[in-house]
Design an enzyme around this catalytic site. Sequence first.
Site: not given
Ligand code: IMP
Length: 204
Positions: A11, A60, A162-163, A189
């Site tokens: 992020k 978030d 990621f994610g 984002r």
């Molecule tokens: P948090 O905002 O960090 O709570 O993320 C929630 C979930 O969404 C986590 O599993 C992150 O890895 C995923 N996530 C958040 N932003 C992204 C993104 O831009 N791309 C892919 N996964 C995301």
Amino acid sequence: MLRYVTTNPGKVLEARARLPAVEQLDFDYPEIQSPDLGPIAAAGARAAYRHVNAPVLVDDAGLFVAGFDGFPGPYSSFVETTVGVEAVSRLCARELDEMDASFRCVLGYCDGTDLDAPHGESGENDTHAPRVDDDDGNSLPVVLFEGVVDGQIVSPRGSGGFGYDPIFEVAGATYAEMSPGDKNDHSHRGQALDAFADWHDGRS
Ligand code: IMP
């Protein structure tokens, strides 16, 4: 200096592509339970501001699958660490006719000053979170900035990001197939960062 509050270096890479001066604040704020991201980001911004006593921006995000009524949404992190994103892709392919999904990001800004945030209840589409008094009776307004992008759940492709990036496709490419700068041009984002930057530049 503006602290970008997240434990996720991915992020921060994306935030820096839009806001070069941000510094990561690796602070794992306690997440409240809510069906909406806005109140979670607002509570996180207040907790982070109290932690450092300096301006903070909390991020978030969540993946909302249309055919599952928005699941995993605010539970995206829990689902990623338990079943994993490839299983989410397989589940969608097996159970759903339509693979429509949206990614959402809410940024919450708090600097301890009066930000014209109204009193009242916060809803998903609020641009301002309500004031909440801290333990000393001081009010801590938060301003929220939201980005939403519609896309499709696909089988994993790409090695960046990621994610859920490998399984979320927009404009023919998954987020994991894009550089951080390209992802910002297409992403939830990137939209939220642009909205914050416009507001922040307009204040100075
Ligand atoms: P948090 O905002 O960090 O709570 O993320 C929630 C979930 O969404 C986590 O599993 C992150 O890895 C995923 N996530 C958040 N932003 C992204 C993104 O831009 N791309 C892919 N996964 C995301």
